[in-house]
Design an enzyme around this catalytic site. Structure first.
Site, PDB file in Angstrom:
ATOM      1  CG  ASP A  19      -1.983   0.842   1.370  1.00 56.40           C
ATOM      2  OD1 ASP A  19      -2.212   1.117   0.323  1.00 56.40           O
ATOM      3  OD2 ASP A  19      -2.433   1.838   1.870  1.00 56.40           O
ATOM      4  NE  ARG A  23      -1.214   7.068   1.462  1.00 56.44           N
ATOM      5  CZ  ARG A  23      -1.460   5.830   2.634  1.00 56.44           C
ATOM      6  NH1 ARG A  23      -0.991   5.946   3.437  1.00 56.44           N
ATOM      7  NH2 ARG A  23      -1.829   4.186   2.093  1.00 56.44           N
ATOM      8  CD1 TRP A  24       7.006   6.603  -2.985  1.00 56.50           C
ATOM      9  CD2 TRP A  24       6.112   7.246  -5.106  1.00 56.50           C
ATOM     10  NE1 TRP A  24       8.468   6.433  -3.893  1.00 56.50           N
ATOM     11  CE2 TRP A  24       8.302   6.634  -4.886  1.00 56.50           C
ATOM     12  CE3 TRP A  24       5.955   6.966  -6.327  1.00 56.50           C
ATOM     13  CZ2 TRP A  24       8.821   7.154  -5.968  1.00 56.50           C
ATOM     14  CZ3 TRP A  24       7.202   7.630  -7.664  1.00 56.50           C
ATOM     15  CH2 TRP A  24       8.343   6.747  -7.814  1.00 56.50           C
ATOM     16  CG  HIS A  36      -0.455   1.883 -10.008  1.00 57.70           C
ATOM     17  ND1 HIS A  36      -0.726   1.742  -7.895  1.00 57.70           N
ATOM     18  CD2 HIS A  36      -1.275   2.912  -9.503  1.00 57.70           C
ATOM     19  CE1 HIS A  36      -1.860   2.523  -7.774  1.00 57.70           C
ATOM     20  NE2 HIS A  36      -2.785   3.507  -8.733  1.00 57.70           N
ATOM     21  CD1 TRP A  68     -13.186  -5.264  -8.262  1.00 61.96           C
ATOM     22  CD2 TRP A  68     -12.773  -4.497 -10.889  1.00 61.96           C
ATOM     23  NE1 TRP A  68     -13.357  -6.786  -9.823  1.00 61.96           N
ATOM     24  CE2 TRP A  68     -12.440  -5.928 -10.433  1.00 61.96           C
ATOM     25  CE3 TRP A  68     -12.665  -3.850 -11.737  1.00 61.96           C
ATOM     26  CZ2 TRP A  68     -11.958  -6.440 -11.638  1.00 61.96           C
ATOM     27  CZ3 TRP A  68     -11.878  -5.100 -12.645  1.00 61.96           C
ATOM     28  CH2 TRP A  68     -11.494  -5.509 -12.421  1.00 61.96           C
ATOM     29  CG  LEU A 130       9.320 -16.851  -3.702  1.00 64.41           C
ATOM     30  CD1 LEU A 130       9.390 -17.013  -2.526  1.00 64.41           C
ATOM     31  CD2 LEU A 130       9.945 -15.851  -3.921  1.00 64.41           C
ATOM     32  CD  GLU A 206       3.623 -13.527  15.466  1.00 68.01           C
ATOM     33  OE1 GLU A 206       2.972 -11.769  16.107  1.00 68.01           O
ATOM     34  OE2 GLU A 206       2.697 -14.631  16.336  1.00 68.01           O
TER      35      GLU A 206
HETATM   36  C1  IPE Z   1      -5.174  -2.664  -0.420  1.00 68.76           C
HETATM   37  O1  IPE Z   1      -5.298  -1.541  -0.107  1.00 68.76           O
HETATM   38  C2  IPE Z   1      -5.020  -3.317  -1.668  1.00 68.76           C
HETATM   39  C3  IPE Z   1      -4.157  -3.840  -2.386  1.00 68.76           C
HETATM   40  C4  IPE Z   1      -2.937  -3.328  -1.491  1.00 68.76           C
HETATM   41  C5  IPE Z   1      -4.397  -3.824  -3.788  1.00 68.76           C
HETATM   42  P1  IPE Z   1      -5.858  -0.507  -0.349  1.00 68.76           P
HETATM   43  O2  IPE Z   1      -5.204   1.314  -0.265  1.00 68.76           O
HETATM   44  O3  IPE Z   1      -7.195  -0.469  -1.702  1.00 68.76           O
HETATM   45  O4  IPE Z   1      -6.806  -0.094   1.157  1.00 68.76           O
HETATM   46  P2  IPE Z   1      -8.364   0.573   1.671  1.00 68.76           P
HETATM   47  O5  IPE Z   1      -8.933   0.869   0.623  1.00 68.76           O
HETATM   48  O6  IPE Z   1      -7.166   1.412   2.136  1.00 68.76           O
HETATM   49  O7  IPE Z   1      -8.624  -0.001   2.350  1.00 68.76           O
HETATM   50  C1  IPE Z   2      -1.766  -0.209  -3.327  1.00 74.57           C
HETATM   51  O1  IPE Z   2      -1.459   1.432  -3.766  1.00 74.57           O
HETATM   52  C2  IPE Z   2      -1.675  -0.078  -4.951  1.00 74.57           C
HETATM   53  C3  IPE Z   2      -3.334  -1.102  -4.829  1.00 74.57           C
HETATM   54  C4  IPE Z   2      -4.594  -0.802  -3.794  1.00 74.57           C
HETATM   55  C5  IPE Z   2      -3.014  -1.373  -6.351  1.00 74.57           C
HETATM   56  P1  IPE Z   2      -1.985   2.366  -3.338  1.00 74.57           P
HETATM   57  O2  IPE Z   2      -2.620   2.694  -5.055  1.00 74.57           O
HETATM   58  O3  IPE Z   2      -3.744   2.713  -2.519  1.00 74.57           O
HETATM   59  O4  IPE Z   2      -1.690   4.001  -3.297  1.00 74.57           O
HETATM   60  P2  IPE Z   2      -2.663   4.619  -1.711  1.00 74.57           P
HETATM   61  O5  IPE Z   2      -3.028   3.792  -0.872  1.00 74.57           O
HETATM   62  O6  IPE Z   2      -3.635   5.484  -2.131  1.00 74.57           O
HETATM   63  O7  IPE Z   2      -1.324   5.700  -1.186  1.00 74.57           O
HETATM   64 MG    MG Z   3      -4.451   2.267  -0.782  1.00 74.84          MG
END
Ligand code: IPE
Ligand code: IPE
Ligand code: MG
Length: 247
Positions: A19, A23-24, A36, A68, A130, A206
């Site tokens: 995740d 934001r990055w 991404h 989605w 792996l 964990e």
């Molecule tokens: C969880 O991240 C799913 C993936 C990393 C693929 P999200 O960014 O979608 O999660 P929420 O919505 O903040 O909980």
């Molecule tokens: C996780 O990064 C990737 C996917 C959910 C596909 P996010 O896209 O959720 O990034 P943030 O949480 O908005 O920073």
């Molecule tokens: Mg996210």
């Protein structure tokens, strides 16, 4: 917890919620997609480090059943990136003796992406190194539901009885039935939630949370999570004394 009671066995199965990509990118005044894209590089780095650390299974949450709900442009770009990364990485993964598996409801993907997934899985099925388990259109609740539905069908046909719906039977119908349950769960990006990942399978996993955004997550960060794991005592309901005395 005392040092001597620490479990020094490294994690066999690491599951990661990757995740923080958006934001990055935002921090760099770039579109979310750039985050991404940068995240794919982290996947490569972490796969390598897992091999060096003798990890048996690496599960990566790439796209949740809830993702989605994002703007359709982002969803399309994510699908394209998934297809492109598969195309670019599969040969290299195969060379490195990695077995690639996709878990999730892939029937919702385009026909060409589904074909690519099947081909990648078939090519790497013989590999003994792996296991990289990519969760795509995955939801923990979906996984449990589809397993229970299979069992309900068998009850309907008289193949099994309702009392045969045991924990073992439900586990055996999950998409992860052939791999051990995760020992260590890592979530990058600062949120401390499970977001419908491997719900059933993480009953005794964990947890390790880090503020590091996924594109910045690297081998050193993974090592930190692994060493935190190694200092924990996994009691599985027992007492420390029982574990020490091997009872
Ligand atoms: C969880 O991240 C799913 C993936 C990393 C693929 P999200 O960014 O979608 O999660 P929420 O919505 O903040 O909980
Ligand atoms: C996780 O990064 C990737 C996917 C959910 C596909 P996010 O896209 O959720 O990034 P943030 O949480 O908005 O920073
Ligand atoms: Mg996210």
């Amino acid at each position: 917890m005392s040092e001597e009671s620490a479990d020094l066995t490294p994690p066999q199965h690491i599951a990661i919620i990757m995740d923080g990509n958006g934001r990055w990118a935002k921090k760099r005044l770039q579109p979310r997609f750039m985050g991404h894209r940068a995240g794919v590089k982290s996947v490569e780095t972490i796969v390598k480090r897992c091999i060096e650390r003798n990890v048996a299974v690496l599960s990566l949450f790439a796209f949740s059943s809830e993702n989605w709900r994002r703007p359709s442009k982002e969803v399309t770009l994510l699908m394209e990136l998934f297809a492109l990364s598969l195309k670019q990485q599969v040969k290299q993964l195969h060379k490195n003796n990695i077995r690639l598996q996709i878990i999730g409801d892939v029937s919702k993907f385009s026909a060409s992406l589904q074909k690519q997934i099947t081909q990648a899985e078939q090519l790497t099925i013989v590999n003994t190194g792996l296991i990289v388990n990519i969760a795509a259109n995955y939801g923990g609740r979906w996984d449990i539901t589809q397993s229970v539905q299979q069992l309900a069908e068998k009850v309907k046909t008289g193949e099994i009885l309702p009392e045969d719906i045991t924990e073992e039977a439900i586990s055996a119908g999950l998409t992860t039935s052939k791999i051990p349950e995760p020992d260590l769960f890592i979530r990058t990006g600062g949120e401390q939630r499970v977001s419908n990942f491997l719900l059933w399978q993480m009953a005794y996993t964990e947890f390790f949370f880090t503020d590091t955004l996924w594109p910045d997550f690297n081998g050193t960060e993974l090592d930190k999570a692994i060493s935190s794991f190694c200092q924990r005592e996994r009691r599985f309901g027992k007492t420390s004394e029982q574990l020490r005395d091997n009872k």
